[in-house]
Design a protein around this motif. Structure first.
Motif, short mmCIF file in Angstrom:
data_model
loop_
_atom_site.label_atom_id
_atom_site.label_comp_id
_atom_site.label_asym_id
_atom_site.label_seq_id
_atom_site.Cartn_x
_atom_site.Cartn_y
_atom_site.Cartn_z
N TYR A 67 3.66 2.87 49.54
CA TYR A 67 3.96 3.07 48.00
C TYR A 67 4.14 4.67 47.91
CZ TYR A 67 2.06 4.91 43.64
OH TYR A 67 1.74 5.59 42.58
N VAL A 71 7.36 6.55 46.02
CA VAL A 71 7.23 7.54 45.25
C VAL A 71 8.08 8.67 45.69
CG1 VAL A 71 5.78 9.14 43.96
CG2 VAL A 71 5.05 6.60 44.12
N GLU A 74 11.85 7.99 45.21
CA GLU A 74 12.08 7.78 43.84
C GLU A 74 12.27 9.35 43.04
OE1 GLU A 74 10.13 6.21 39.53
OE2 GLU A 74 8.96 6.43 41.19
N LEU A 86 8.86 0.35 47.49
CA LEU A 86 7.74 -0.09 46.57
C LEU A 86 7.56 -1.84 46.52
CD1 LEU A 86 8.90 2.08 43.75
CD2 LEU A 86 6.77 2.25 44.95
N GLU A 115 1.32 -0.36 38.51
CA GLU A 115 2.00 1.04 38.60
C GLU A 115 3.58 0.73 39.46
OE1 GLU A 115 3.08 4.93 38.94
OE2 GLU A 115 1.64 3.99 37.58
N ILE A 116 3.14 -0.12 40.36
CA ILE A 116 4.57 -0.35 41.23
C ILE A 116 5.65 -1.06 40.22
CG2 ILE A 116 5.38 -1.44 43.26
CD1 ILE A 116 2.98 -0.96 44.61
N ARG A 118 5.95 -0.87 36.93
CA ARG A 118 6.39 0.16 36.10
C ARG A 118 7.46 0.98 36.82
NH1 ARG A 118 1.04 0.17 34.54
NH2 ARG A 118 0.57 2.05 35.65
N ARG A 119 7.12 1.36 37.70
CA ARG A 119 8.10 2.39 38.67
C ARG A 119 9.34 1.41 39.00
NH1 ARG A 119 6.83 6.98 40.38
NH2 ARG A 119 4.61 7.65 40.23
N LEU A 123 13.38 2.17 37.62
CA LEU A 123 14.45 2.57 38.31
C LEU A 123 16.06 2.28 38.13
CD1 LEU A 123 13.07 1.73 42.15
CD2 LEU A 123 13.36 3.98 41.18
#
Length: 144
Positions: A67, A71, A74, A86, A115-116, A118-119, A123
């Protein structure tokens, strides 16, 4: 200018210290993160559940490392690497959900998975580039 150079050197030193700390933490947990990066999801499963049952601490530590790496990628604009890390983190956190009651002292996996997700949806799509080989066959590779 000297002040800026000094601050940059301090940031570099902190970064090196964090890398060393990460290595020590992983070594203490018996994990080789460089090896884990090269593994498929199926092989990662063997790493966190060598006897068939998931080792919660080992699985959580590896999931959290993927994770954090995702991040970092990213934020650096490395879309392909971010997506890969991710997705691996989500896979490992997903293995922890069925045993959530046994994770004493470890954060819940559910919020981290959200959260992952959403990330990942935030992207941009990976760019693709074409490379021609000496045999004149085109190979399409993902571009970060």
């Amino acid at each position: 200018m000297d002040r800026r150079d000094y601050i940059m050197r301090l940031i570099e030193q902190v970064g090196q210290a964090l890398i060393a700390l990460r290595r020590r933490i992983l070594a203490r947990g018996g994990l080789d993160f460089d090896l884990a990066r090269a593994m498929t999801s199926e092989t990662l499963l063997l790493m966190v559940a060598p006897g068939g049952e998931v080792d919660p601490g080992r699985c959580w530590l590896l999931a959290e490392m993927f994770y954090l790496e995702g991040v970092e990628a990213e934020l650096s604009g490395w879309v392909g690497e971010a997506r890969d890390s991710l997705q691996r983190a989500a896979f490992l956190f997903g293995m922890l959900q069925p045993i959530a009651g046994n994770l004493v002292g470890l954060p819940e996996a559910g919020p981290r998975i959200e959260e992952i997700e959403r990330r990942l949806t935030g992207l941009p799509p990976a760019r693709r580039r074409t490379v021609t080989t000496p045999t004149s066959r085109a190979i399409v590779t993902p571009q970060p």
